[in-house]
Design an enzyme around this catalytic site. Structure first.
Site, PDB file in Angstrom:
ATOM      1  N   GLU A   1       1.440  -1.166   0.304  1.00 52.45           N
ATOM      2  CA  GLU A   1       0.324   0.109   0.081  1.00 52.45           C
ATOM      3  C   GLU A   1       0.958   1.003   0.049  1.00 52.45           C
ATOM      4  O   GLU A   1       0.502   2.268  -0.145  1.00 52.45           O
ATOM      5  CB  GLU A   1      -0.576   0.064   1.830  1.00 52.45           C
TER       6      GLU A   1
ATOM      7  N   GLU B   1      -4.444  -9.293   2.984  1.00 55.33           N
ATOM      8  CA  GLU B   1      -5.285  -8.713   4.024  1.00 55.33           C
ATOM      9  C   GLU B   1      -6.701  -9.788   4.561  1.00 55.33           C
ATOM     10  O   GLU B   1      -6.905 -10.830   4.994  1.00 55.33           O
ATOM     11  CB  GLU B   1      -5.299  -7.240   4.295  1.00 55.33           C
TER      12      GLU B   1
END
Length: 708
Positions: free
Chosen positions: A117, A139
């Site tokens: 990210e 995730e």
């Protein structure tokens, strides 16, 4: 700073190096975010800095969030606090993106989760040309979603279809695939990375992202009125149901993709944070992270290994029995670099066992996962024979012969006659008590159980069983071997069925008991799948064949006597045997197995076990979970398992207890011990003593004591 270092150069470029002083990996934590925000502010305010190179001082770029921090704070975390945590990290990335200066992420190793990210927030991404350097947002695998802009940047860079694939699967991708997807801008050799970054910055690139340009809109911004978009969303929603309805992360990710595609970027980030907060405060994410990441990692790093004992190195092992289990053990041992002596009653049978490895390795070569040279080298390590004399020089012997005490005793004596005095002897039995088997050994302190699961090459768990006389040094050897195989160990004490086989029996017998009560077989199978079990109990019984669970019951009756309480489903299995049905091997069990392939429930079940309309699907689902959980609690009470972590790892990785629960004991904690006991009392009144709770568990409930 403990996490970052800013290096300024005369050419107006700054290098920001991530190098966590407290961990072997760079991790996203409160401390890291605080330092990064400070560094961004310094860089933004410094007019001499024209561009930034972001890289890592460690072999990997960044691993992602500090999951230990997330789990430890779960109990007291509010939705608002979880939202604020996400927004703070998201704001950090937004500050990079909008600071007015171009940033290049020089990704020198893997970048996953929050680490990727961070890279996505940069204006250009360069990945090292190394097969070990992968990128992704995994995730979903721990019950979460990327919570600092990952869903939205991935969506805008790679498009809806690719984003759904990557975010819902959580898979990591190589440099070449990442480049094709547009989430990596260049893949270069390690010695060219910095030069490539400086060359790009020298072009004075525009530091404004496309979504910050006025008028930007994604093609999907019109929502479901776009037919292709509508269809892709429907197909994605259908695939999510295959993973079970109890996993909240996939649905939240799909919502982020849909809502994010029709919203302005900053509003989309806020929506992402709201979904992230819901997941982070959901018990499922806590359970998944704790068991599948923290407990699993600790077990693999030797949490249960006795202290002060030198590590054992393995160069040569013996495997006794070349059937399916022995052949599988030989394969994974050879893959780990051990020379393997594979023994059976004759050379022909042993050679067939080696052929199992040849077939398995051939498939890896065909898929491009292994070179032919490496496959040949692995296969050459396996020596099939019928001569026990070849066991000389072995560091470890693993017995995997037929589940018969007499045969195992004879095998033990023959092996001990020639194996080194220092070697450990392990039995792969799944049910026979290790202490009893060790009676045939001249050195019971060097005797232990190593229960592998089938198929050995795919199943990651190994149940290590200590007999009454097993020494700590022997346990250490067993754990060292499991570590060499890169599998996950749990350590249990000797008892009938040990831990995994004992609790697994409650699942299959509960399913059989439901059939006797008149619950339609399809409802039984679907109720088990609805809670997250990978396979229904009737299908599992067919795979086992009815002879195995019945043999376990008959052995218990013989050894325990009248005090043994028959499992609830035994009558159903005996009835099926009377009708000539014994399981998949006979092509006739609860299912029929047509010669043209496939399977379907046997229509004759309706005549033997007439259906009753008086069943409650929600209670059926509860019974599956409670039957396994209460038996696990009994195992902990009886010291069959010594830790909650071993109990949960065995449940999730041994027989497929739903991952969203975190395991059987985490499930009790999630329900609440007092509620669990109360519901067990109700089930015991309706269904019998198999759901009765002990004084030990009642005392825990009364004091509010959980298992973690």
């Amino acid at each position: 700073m403990r996490h970052l270092k800013i290096i300024r150069a005369d050419d107006g470029l700054a290098t920001l190096v991530m190098d966590n002083a407290d961990e072997s990996m760079n991790l996203v934590s409160d401390a890291f975010i605080a330092e990064m925000l400070d560094a961004i502010a310094q860089i933004t305010a410094d007019e001499t800095i024209k561009g930034v190179i972001l890289t890592s001082g460690k072999p990997a770029f960044m691993a992602g969030a500090d999951l230990k921090q997330l789990v430890q704070g779960h109990a007291t975390l509010t939705l608002k606090q979880a939202f604020d945590f996400s927004q703070k990290a998201s704001g950090m990335h937004r500050a990079i993106e909008t600071c007015g200066k171009p940033w290049v992420a020089v990704i020198n190793g893997l970048a996953l989760g929050g680490g990727f990210e961070l890279a996505l927030a940069c204006h250009y991404r360069i990945l090292v040309d190394d097969p070990r350097a992968v990128v992704g947002l995994p995730e979903v695998n721990v019950g979460l979603l990327p919570g600092s802009g990952g869903t939205q940047r991935m969506l805008r860079l790679a498009g809806v279809q690719a984003s759904m694939d990557l975010l819902l699967s959580g898979r990591a991708v190589s440099g070449s695939e990442a480049f094709k997807l547009g989430i990596i801008d260049a893949v270069v050799a390690a010695d060219r990375m910095e030069g490539t970054a400086r060359a790009w910055l020298a072009t004075n690139p525009d530091p404004v992202k496309p979504w910050d340009v006025k008028g930007y809109a994604m093609p999907e911004a019109r929502g479901l009125i776009v037919p292709e978009y509508s269809a892709s969303m429907m197909f994605a929603a259908g695939s999510i149901t295959k993973a079970g309805y109890n996993m909240p992360a996939p649905v939240a990710i799909l919502s982020c993709i849909y809502e994010g595609s029709i919203l302005p970027f900053d509003k989309a980030l806020s929506v992402e944070s709201k979904y992230f907060a819901k997941l982070l405060t959901n018990a499922a994410s806590r359970n998944i992270i704790r068991t599948t990441f923290l407990s699993k990692g600790a077990a693999e790093r030797g949490a249960r290994r006795p202290k002060g004992i030198a590590k054992t190195e393995f160069s040569k092992i013996g495997v006794l029995g070349a059937g399916m289990m022995g052949a599988g053990i030989a394969l994974v041992s050879a893959q780990a670099g051990c020379d393997v002596i594979l023994i059976d009653r004759d050379v022909e049978t042993a050679t067939k066992g080696k052929a199992y490895s040849q077939t398995a390795l051939g498939k890896l070569v065909a898929r491009g996962s292994m070179t032919q040279d490496k496959a040949d080298g692995t296969l050459a390590r396996i020596t099939p024979t019928d001569d026990f004399a070849h066991l000389a020089g072995c560091d470890l012997i693993i017995e995997a012969v037929f589940e018969d005490i007499t045969i195992k005793a004879e095998t033990t004596r023959k092996a001990e006659a020639v194996m080194p005095a220092t070697a450990v002897y392990a039995s792969n039995t799944s049910t026979l008590p290790i202490t009893g088997l060790a009676e045939a050994s001249a050195r019971p302190d060097q005797f232990i159980g190593l229960h592998f699961f089938s198929p050995v090459e795919r199943m990651g768990l190994v149940e290590i069983i200590k007999g009454e006389k097993t020494s700590p040094a022997t346990l250490a050897v067993a754990l060292d071997f499991v570590a060499k195989l890169r599998k996950t160990p749990i350590v249990v004490n000797d008892s009938r069925g040990f831990y995994t086989s004992r609790v697994f029996q409650t699942l299959i017998h509960e399913g059989a008991a439901m059939l006797a009560e008149g619950v339609p077989p399809a409802v039984i199978e679907n109720a088990a799948k609805a809670v997250g079990m990978p396979v229904g109990p009737l299908a599992l019984l067919d795979e086992l064949t009815f002879d195995l669970p019945l043999k376990i019951v008959d052995q218990a009756i013989e050894q325990v006597g009248e005090s043994y309480v028959l499992p609830a489903g035994v009558g159903v299995l005996r009835t099926m045997k009377q009708h000539g049905r014994s399981g998949k091997k006979a092509a006739a069990g609860f299912y029929d197995y047509p010669t043209e392939g496939g399977k379907h429930l046997w229509k004759g079940l309706a005549e033997i076990f007439p259906a009753s309309p008086s069943y409650d699907v929600e209670q059926l689902k509860q019974r599956f979970l409670y039957a396994q959980a209460i038996e696990t609690a009994r195992c902990l009470e009886e010291n069959v398992i010594e830790t909650s972590e071993d109990g949960d790892l065995g449940a999730v990785y041994g027989w497929g207890f739903p991952a969203w629960t975190g395991g059987t004991l985490s499930y009790i904690d999630t329900v609440g011990t007092a509620t669990f006991v109360r519901e067990c009392d109700r089930l015991a009144q309706q269904l019998g003593p198999r759901f009765a709770t002990s004084a030990w568990l009642r005392a825990r409930a009364a004091s509010g004591q959980g298992f973690y």
